[in-house]
Write an enzyme that holds these catalytic residues in place. Structure first.
Site, PDB file in Angstrom:
ATOM      1  N   ASP A  84       0.799  -1.360   0.080  1.00  0.00           N
ATOM      2  CA  ASP A  84       0.122   0.131  -0.039  1.00  0.00           C
ATOM      3  C   ASP A  84       0.840   1.258  -0.021  1.00  0.00           C
ATOM      4  OD1 ASP A  84       0.562  -0.869   2.598  1.00  0.00           O
ATOM      5  OD2 ASP A  84      -0.693   0.632   3.411  1.00  0.00           O
TER       6      ASP A  84
ATOM      7  N   GLU B 261      -0.811  -1.966   5.382  1.00  0.00           N
ATOM      8  CA  GLU B 261       0.545  -2.018   6.436  1.00  0.00           C
ATOM      9  C   GLU B 261       0.080  -0.685   7.075  1.00  0.00           C
ATOM     10  OE1 GLU B 261       3.448  -1.091   8.876  1.00  0.00           O
ATOM     11  OE2 GLU B 261       3.318   0.074   6.900  1.00  0.00           O
ATOM     12  N   GLU B 262      -0.023   0.435   6.241  1.00  0.00           N
ATOM     13  CA  GLU B 262       0.131   1.864   6.858  1.00  0.00           C
ATOM     14  C   GLU B 262      -0.902   2.032   7.882  1.00  0.00           C
ATOM     15  OE1 GLU B 262       2.512   3.631   6.579  1.00  0.00           O
ATOM     16  OE2 GLU B 262       3.656   2.998   4.660  1.00  0.00           O
TER      17      GLU B 262
ATOM     18  N   HIS C  52       8.051   8.500   4.318  1.00  0.00           N
ATOM     19  CA  HIS C  52       6.847   9.342   4.405  1.00  0.00           C
ATOM     20  C   HIS C  52       7.021  10.533   3.964  1.00  0.00           C
ATOM     21  CE1 HIS C  52       4.580   6.332   7.347  1.00  0.00           C
ATOM     22  NE2 HIS C  52       5.412   5.642   6.449  1.00  0.00           N
TER      23      HIS C  52
END
Length: 390
Positions: free
Chosen positions: A80, A139-140, A362
């Site tokens: 993702d 996962e995020e 990020h």
């Protein structure tokens, strides 16, 4: 321990590996929205002849059946992206989706696992056991691993291995030390209720903004004064919402934050102290407090046997690459798999100042040195081979 056919296969398919990663990078999808990515993986596995099944709502579980009986090792790659605007506008494979990008390297993880599967297929008949391939969504938001486990990803698995590309480490370096790797990641929300009123008449009110401010300043002492300094912990307040207008005393204030640590005792203590501090700070001002504490991902604690096997495999495959990266307070839902089988989680360096790939994960300018892709893909495959032959 190192299979030469795997090494040759990774090198032979290195251009395809880069192309896959760039395609995935240009078409990022948010958690549980990875429809195109899931379809791409399914098509790829189907062309290779590897049995698979799609999970819901997204994700893929596949199994390579070896030619000999043996154990089952699982390899996990997440897929993702993040709701981050890409700032690398000059890249030929820049994100095509406004406000979305692969700002953490999951595009690399997916591509590496796809090519690792292709390499393992070339030695399928020699494999003493099975290799489970887990292409994980979400996962995020720390929900994907739970969903995959519920849908059978770890059924019959004896050992599990995962990789994360790491921009803070030099390209090709590999870190996988026994013990703590990623911290647990919890969320908390504290709601203070006071008594609103006119800004010119604070004596008739209970100002929730003052209560919240006092809490934010005092709650840091939970870490600095109530926890043993040898037990790392982070308590961060990331959001405060109070009041409705410049001349109105705030009746309500809401604080949100996160807690990170490595052991259950510290985790329990911080949760209890948040409740204690909120109630007592509120009481000082005559307000009330409500605390909501949500446990997110657990800490990733590398199994000693598995971590040392990763180090051995990496050294034999790539030479002098072992790097001792310190544990991070970042969270990773890979811990869900380790509740069901021992395993380890390795970091593969992709930081290169000459290629401008040392940006933090990020960040809108995050990118990877694509030379690291082959290292990750081979580490996946060689680890599976080595574990099954132990």
């Amino acid at each position: 321990m190192i299979h030469p056919v795997i090494k040759d296969a990774i090198q032979k398919n290195s251009e395809e590996l880069t192309e896959l990663r760039r395609k995935l990078h240009s078409e990022p999808e948010l958690p549980f929205e990875e429809e195109k990515t899931t379809a791409l993986i399914c098509e790829y596995l189907e062309n290779l002849g590897i049995p698979f099944r799609r999970t819901e709502p997204t994700g893929v579980i596949a199994t390579i059946e070896g030619g000999k009986p043996g154990k089952t090792v699982a390899l996990r790659g997440d897929m993702d992206a993040l709701p981050v605007e890409e700032l690398n506008k000059d890249l030929p494979y820049v994100s095509k989706e406004e406000g979305k990008m692969h700002a953490c390297g999951h595009d690399a993880h997916t591509a590496m696992l796809m090519i690792a599967a292709k390499a393992l297929l070339e030695i399928k008949d020699e494999l003493p056991g099975k290799v489970r391939l887990i292409f994980q969504p979400a996962e995020e938001i720390a929900e994907g691993a739970k969903a995959m486990v519920k849908q059978g990803a770890m059924d019959g698995v004896d050992n599990v291995f995962g990789i994360h590309i790491w921009s803070q480490m030099p390209t090709h370096k590999v870190s996988c030390t026994p013990g703590p790797s990623f911290a647990s990641a919890d969320l908390f929300k504290v709601t203070f209720k006071g008594k609103g009123g006119h800004g010119a008449m604070p004596h008739n009110c209970i100002d929730a903004a003052i209560v919240a401010s006092s809490f934010v300043m005092n709650v840091q002492t939970v870490v600095s004064r109530t926890i043993d300094a040898k037990s790392p912990a982070v308590l961060t307040v990331g959001k405060i919402v109070a009041g409705t207008r410049f001349n109105v005393i705030a009746e309500n204030a809401v604080i949100e934050g996160t807690v990170r640590c490595f052991d259950t005792e510290t985790r329990d203590h911080v949760e209890q102290q948040l409740q204690h501090y909120a109630e007592h700070v509120a009481a000082v001002y005559g307000a009330t407090a409500k605390v909501e504490y949500t446990r997110g991902t657990q800490a990733v604690i590398n199994d000693e046997y598995s971590a040392k096997l990763v180090q051995k495999v990496a050294s034999e495959a790539f030479g002098d690459v072992i790097y001792n990266e310190k544990p991070t307070m970042g969270g990773e839902d890979f811990s869900e798999y380790m509740d069901h089988a021992p395993g380890s989680f390795a970091l593969v360096g992709s930081g290169n100042s000459e290629k401008d790939t040392e940006w933090a994960h990020h960040h809108g300018k995050f990118n990877i040195d694509e030379d690291a892709l082959a290292t990750g893909a081979e580490l996946y495959a060689q680890y599976a081979w080595a574990y099954l032959n132990e």
